[in-house]
Write a protein that holds these residues in place. Structure first.
Motif, PDB file in Angstrom:
ATOM      1  N   GLU A 168     -38.478 136.226   3.567  1.00  0.00           N
ATOM      2  CA  GLU A 168     -39.542 135.448   4.208  1.00  0.00           C
ATOM      3  C   GLU A 168     -39.658 134.033   3.646  1.00  0.00           C
ATOM      4  OE1 GLU A 168     -40.061 138.354   2.575  1.00  0.00           O
ATOM      5  OE2 GLU A 168     -39.836 139.643   4.371  1.00  0.00           O
ATOM      6  N   THR A 169     -38.862 133.685   2.653  1.00  0.00           N
ATOM      7  CA  THR A 169     -38.948 132.352   2.052  1.00  0.00           C
ATOM      8  C   THR A 169     -38.710 131.271   3.105  1.00  0.00           C
ATOM      9  OG1 THR A 169     -38.168 133.162  -0.086  1.00  0.00           O
ATOM     10  CG2 THR A 169     -37.957 130.798   0.331  1.00  0.00           C
ATOM     11  N   PRO A 170     -39.660 130.353   3.291  1.00  0.00           N
ATOM     12  CA  PRO A 170     -39.457 129.278   4.266  1.00  0.00           C
ATOM     13  C   PRO A 170     -38.509 128.217   3.701  1.00  0.00           C
ATOM     14  CG  PRO A 170     -41.568 129.026   3.186  1.00  0.00           C
ATOM     15  CD  PRO A 170     -40.994 130.304   2.673  1.00  0.00           C
ATOM     16  N   VAL A 171     -37.688 127.673   4.589  1.00  0.00           N
ATOM     17  CA  VAL A 171     -36.705 126.665   4.181  1.00  0.00           C
ATOM     18  C   VAL A 171     -36.742 125.523   5.181  1.00  0.00           C
ATOM     19  CG1 VAL A 171     -34.319 126.234   3.501  1.00  0.00           C
ATOM     20  CG2 VAL A 171     -35.222 128.569   3.415  1.00  0.00           C
ATOM     21  N   MET A 172     -36.953 124.309   4.692  1.00  0.00           N
ATOM     22  CA  MET A 172     -36.862 123.142   5.565  1.00  0.00           C
ATOM     23  C   MET A 172     -35.446 122.577   5.483  1.00  0.00           C
ATOM     24  SD  MET A 172     -39.018 119.547   5.638  1.00  0.00           S
ATOM     25  CE  MET A 172     -40.494 120.336   6.292  1.00  0.00           C
ATOM     26  N   VAL A 173     -34.849 122.328   6.617  1.00  0.00           N
ATOM     27  CA  VAL A 173     -33.483 121.807   6.673  1.00  0.00           C
ATOM     28  C   VAL A 173     -33.486 120.364   6.185  1.00  0.00           C
ATOM     29  CG1 VAL A 173     -31.501 121.312   8.151  1.00  0.00           C
ATOM     30  CG2 VAL A 173     -32.947 123.318   8.613  1.00  0.00           C
ATOM     31  N   SER A 174     -32.767 120.095   5.110  1.00  0.00           N
ATOM     32  CA  SER A 174     -32.711 118.733   4.585  1.00  0.00           C
ATOM     33  C   SER A 174     -31.603 117.946   5.269  1.00  0.00           C
ATOM     34  CB  SER A 174     -32.449 118.753   3.074  1.00  0.00           C
ATOM     35  OG  SER A 174     -31.104 119.145   2.808  1.00  0.00           O
ATOM     36  N   ALA A 175     -31.750 116.643   5.256  1.00  0.00           N
ATOM     37  CA  ALA A 175     -30.715 115.782   5.830  1.00  0.00           C
ATOM     38  C   ALA A 175     -29.407 115.943   5.073  1.00  0.00           C
ATOM     39  CB  ALA A 175     -31.175 114.330   5.811  1.00  0.00           C
ATOM     40  N   GLU A 176     -29.499 116.125   3.757  1.00  0.00           N
ATOM     41  CA  GLU A 176     -28.304 116.236   2.935  1.00  0.00           C
ATOM     42  C   GLU A 176     -27.518 117.505   3.235  1.00  0.00           C
ATOM     43  OE1 GLU A 176     -25.458 115.072   0.228  1.00  0.00           O
ATOM     44  OE2 GLU A 176     -27.159 113.922   1.015  1.00  0.00           O
ATOM     45  N   SER A 177     -28.230 118.584   3.545  1.00  0.00           N
ATOM     46  CA  SER A 177     -27.558 119.876   3.736  1.00  0.00           C
ATOM     47  C   SER A 177     -26.637 119.874   4.956  1.00  0.00           C
ATOM     48  CB  SER A 177     -28.582 121.005   3.868  1.00  0.00           C
ATOM     49  OG  SER A 177     -29.337 120.869   5.060  1.00  0.00           O
ATOM     50  N   ILE A 178     -26.998 119.161   6.002  1.00  0.00           N
ATOM     51  CA  ILE A 178     -26.162 119.158   7.210  1.00  0.00           C
ATOM     52  C   ILE A 178     -25.525 117.796   7.461  1.00  0.00           C
ATOM     53  CG2 ILE A 178     -27.440 121.049   8.275  1.00  0.00           C
ATOM     54  CD1 ILE A 178     -28.916 119.008   9.981  1.00  0.00           C
ATOM     55  N   LYS A 179     -25.565 116.954   6.453  1.00  0.00           N
ATOM     56  CA  LYS A 179     -24.971 115.626   6.573  1.00  0.00           C
ATOM     57  C   LYS A 179     -23.465 115.737   6.838  1.00  0.00           C
ATOM     58  CE  LYS A 179     -24.262 111.375   3.896  1.00  0.00           C
ATOM     59  NZ  LYS A 179     -24.517 110.720   2.564  1.00  0.00           N
ATOM     60  N   GLY A 180     -23.012 115.059   7.861  1.00  0.00           N
ATOM     61  CA  GLY A 180     -21.586 115.028   8.173  1.00  0.00           C
ATOM     62  C   GLY A 180     -21.044 116.274   8.834  1.00  0.00           C
ATOM     63  N   MET A 181     -21.891 117.254   9.152  1.00  0.00           N
ATOM     64  CA  MET A 181     -21.404 118.458   9.810  1.00  0.00           C
ATOM     65  C   MET A 181     -21.018 118.146  11.249  1.00  0.00           C
ATOM     66  SD  MET A 181     -21.406 121.096   7.761  1.00  0.00           S
ATOM     67  CE  MET A 181     -21.523 122.556   8.769  1.00  0.00           C
ATOM     68  N   PRO A 182     -19.799 118.432  11.672  1.00  0.00           N
ATOM     69  CA  PRO A 182     -19.367 118.148  13.047  1.00  0.00           C
ATOM     70  C   PRO A 182     -20.170 118.946  14.064  1.00  0.00           C
ATOM     71  CG  PRO A 182     -17.503 118.665  11.616  1.00  0.00           C
ATOM     72  CD  PRO A 182     -18.736 119.043  10.868  1.00  0.00           C
ATOM     73  N   SER A 183     -20.225 118.444  15.280  1.00  0.00           N
ATOM     74  CA  SER A 183     -21.003 119.115  16.327  1.00  0.00           C
ATOM     75  C   SER A 183     -20.440 120.499  16.645  1.00  0.00           C
ATOM     76  CB  SER A 183     -21.031 118.255  17.596  1.00  0.00           C
ATOM     77  OG  SER A 183     -19.711 118.021  18.074  1.00  0.00           O
ATOM     78  N   ASP A 184     -19.113 120.691  16.517  1.00  0.00           N
ATOM     79  CA  ASP A 184     -18.545 121.998  16.845  1.00  0.00           C
ATOM     80  C   ASP A 184     -18.768 123.027  15.736  1.00  0.00           C
ATOM     81  OD1 ASP A 184     -16.780 121.030  14.945  1.00  0.00           O
ATOM     82  OD2 ASP A 184     -14.964 121.450  16.107  1.00  0.00           O
ATOM     83  N   ALA A 185     -19.421 122.599  14.646  1.00  0.00           N
ATOM     84  CA  ALA A 185     -19.771 123.543  13.582  1.00  0.00           C
ATOM     85  C   ALA A 185     -21.075 124.256  13.888  1.00  0.00           C
ATOM     86  CB  ALA A 185     -19.882 122.815  12.243  1.00  0.00           C
ATOM     87  N   SER A 186     -21.787 123.795  14.909  1.00  0.00           N
ATOM     88  CA  SER A 186     -23.053 124.416  15.290  1.00  0.00           C
ATOM     89  C   SER A 186     -22.803 125.467  16.364  1.00  0.00           C
ATOM     90  CB  SER A 186     -24.031 123.365  15.827  1.00  0.00           C
ATOM     91  OG  SER A 186     -25.205 123.984  16.317  1.00  0.00           O
ATOM     92  N   HIS A 187     -23.291 126.677  16.114  1.00  0.00           N
ATOM     93  CA  HIS A 187     -23.119 127.745  17.087  1.00  0.00           C
ATOM     94  C   HIS A 187     -24.458 128.310  17.545  1.00  0.00           C
ATOM     95  CE1 HIS A 187     -18.974 128.198  15.014  1.00  0.00           C
ATOM     96  NE2 HIS A 187     -18.882 127.429  16.076  1.00  0.00           N
ATOM     97  N   VAL A 188     -25.514 127.500  17.421  1.00  0.00           N
ATOM     98  CA  VAL A 188     -26.792 127.827  18.030  1.00  0.00           C
ATOM     99  C   VAL A 188     -27.189 126.651  18.918  1.00  0.00           C
ATOM    100  CG1 VAL A 188     -27.520 129.289  16.114  1.00  0.00           C
ATOM    101  CG2 VAL A 188     -28.149 126.883  16.117  1.00  0.00           C
ATOM    102  N   THR A 189     -27.873 126.981  19.988  1.00  0.00           N
ATOM    103  CA  THR A 189     -28.291 125.959  20.955  1.00  0.00           C
ATOM    104  C   THR A 189     -29.789 126.066  21.197  1.00  0.00           C
ATOM    105  OG1 THR A 189     -26.132 126.125  22.027  1.00  0.00           O
ATOM    106  CG2 THR A 189     -27.879 125.011  23.249  1.00  0.00           C
TER     107      THR A 189
END
Length: 384
Positions: A168-189
């Motif tokens: 249940e630990t809440p996590v806010m997505v940081s800019a650093e964590s997904i920095k530079g991740m290509p668009s095809d690395a995302s598999h949720v819409t």
């Protein structure tokens, strides 16, 4: 035309190979696929068919009598049809046998392999004693693609079990964590975005069900403080498990030439992972829903790409209790799978498989087809 196509040298090689195989019939390597010769009848036939890519020639209607492999699109003279699934063929006046799945009227097609698996590496292990039941290139260095996510899930779940974090630990997505991740690395819409808040359970679900790479980085940062720190943990844990020739460079398996492992090491990771009940919770989910978040007002529907656990798929295997897919250009199609039949439990690994256009014109995903072969072989040979 047929006889002119085959040179005398090829015919002599075939005859010599058949003779040698006859002498060596008592010896079958441990990593070979074989079957005892079955009794069969032959119906006479007459015609010419084309060899597929990888057509295997046998001295008898039995894969243990392998002689040679033909290249694609060679005309082959058929003289008979056996009741156990082979063509009897004439090569230079000598009868040989070829699987019915290896000759075709269509050019540029692929044969099902009977003496090996159609993948760069294949492995099936007896889970109860760690005995390999079939091994092909099991320690060859290969890219793991998204099967890497098993290690990320394992470390995250171990952090939960140690009390460091909770589902249940809440996590806010940081800019650093997904920095530079290509668009095809995302598999949720829609894709996960900076400032969005999830809990650990939701991130594990996105990572293991839809193989989302962004979720991996968010979890890595939560567990280890940064993605590089987490990668160091991955490699240290792999060494503890006994993984060989393995180097992880990111938590998701996104393609990187510097990242590599092998089928045996992935078996070790999976075998350890399934000892944790929480790991299994995410290992066999076909569909899931991510609820609305602070930045996404609609639910996200997630679907697993593992066809073996999908009852609507032609590859569905009711004995499969979990698995993780992976796909990338260099890595090819990958799949780590756990199956259980009564008291028999096996783990299979397929790396570097492809889609094939088969002798009948159908398209087959070899990672699923060969995994089912491995599982069946594992169950059949479980007590050998």
């Amino acid at each position: 035309m047929y006889k002119s196509f085959y040179s005398r040298r090829i015919v002599l090689n075939l005859l010599l190979s058949a003779f040698v195989i006859t002498l060596l019939m008592g010896f079958i390597p441990g990593n070979s696929i074989y079957a005892r010769a079955a009794s069969y009848s032959i119906s006479e036939a007459n015609g010419t068919l084309l060899s597929c890519n990888g057509t295997e020639v046998f001295a008898d209607a039995d894969p243990s009598t392998y002689v040679t492999t033909l290249t694609a699109n060679n005309p082959v003279l058929v003289t008979g049809l056996t009741s156990n699934g082979y063509w009897r063929v004439d090569i230079g006046g000598t009868p040989f046998y070829i699987s019915q799945q290896a000759l075709s009227m269509q050019p540029n097609t692929t044969a099902y392999k009977l003496t090996s698996m159609d993948a760069k590496a294949a492995l099936v292990m007896n889970l109860s004693n760690g005995k390999p039941l079939y091994s092909q290139g099991a320690t060859d260095r290969l890219e793991p693609a998204s099967t890497t996510k098993m290690m990320t899930a394992l470390l995250t779940i171990e952090a939960i079990e140690s009390g460091q974090i909770a589902l249940e630990t809440p996590v806010m997505v940081s800019a650093e964590s997904i920095k530079g991740m290509p668009s095809d690395a995302s598999h949720v819409t829609p894709r996960i975005q900076t400032g969005e808040v999830f809990n650990v359970d939701q991130l594990l679900t996105a990572m293991m069900v839809s193989s989302d790479c962004h979720s991996c980085n968010v979890l890595a940062e939560l567990v280890a403080g940064s993605v590089p720190n987490f990668v160091a943990m991955m490699n240290a844990r792999a060494a503890q498990l006994g993984c060989v020739d393995t180097n992880f460079t990111n938590p998701s398996g996104y393609p990187d030439k510097k990242m590599y492992t092998n089928a045996y090491s992935l078996y070790l990771i999976a075998a350890n992972g399934i000892q944790h009940p929480l790991f299994n919770k995410y290992f066999n989910v076909t569909k899931a829903v991510l609820p609305a978040t602070n930045l996404c007002p609609t639910v996200r529907v997630l679907e697993n790409t593992d066809s073996l656990i999908n009852p609507a798929s032609g590859y569905y295997n009711p004995y499969v209790i979990g698995g993780k897919t992976g796909t990338a250009n260099r890595a090819g199609q990958c799949l780590v799978c756990v199956a259980k039949q009564n008291e028999k439990s096996v783990i299979s690994v397929v790396l570097g498989a492809k889609n094939r256009t088969m002798f009948d014109g159908s398209t087959v995903s070899m990672r699923y087809y060969e995994t089912n072969r491995l599982i069946n072989m594992g169950f059949q040979n479980y007590y050998l």
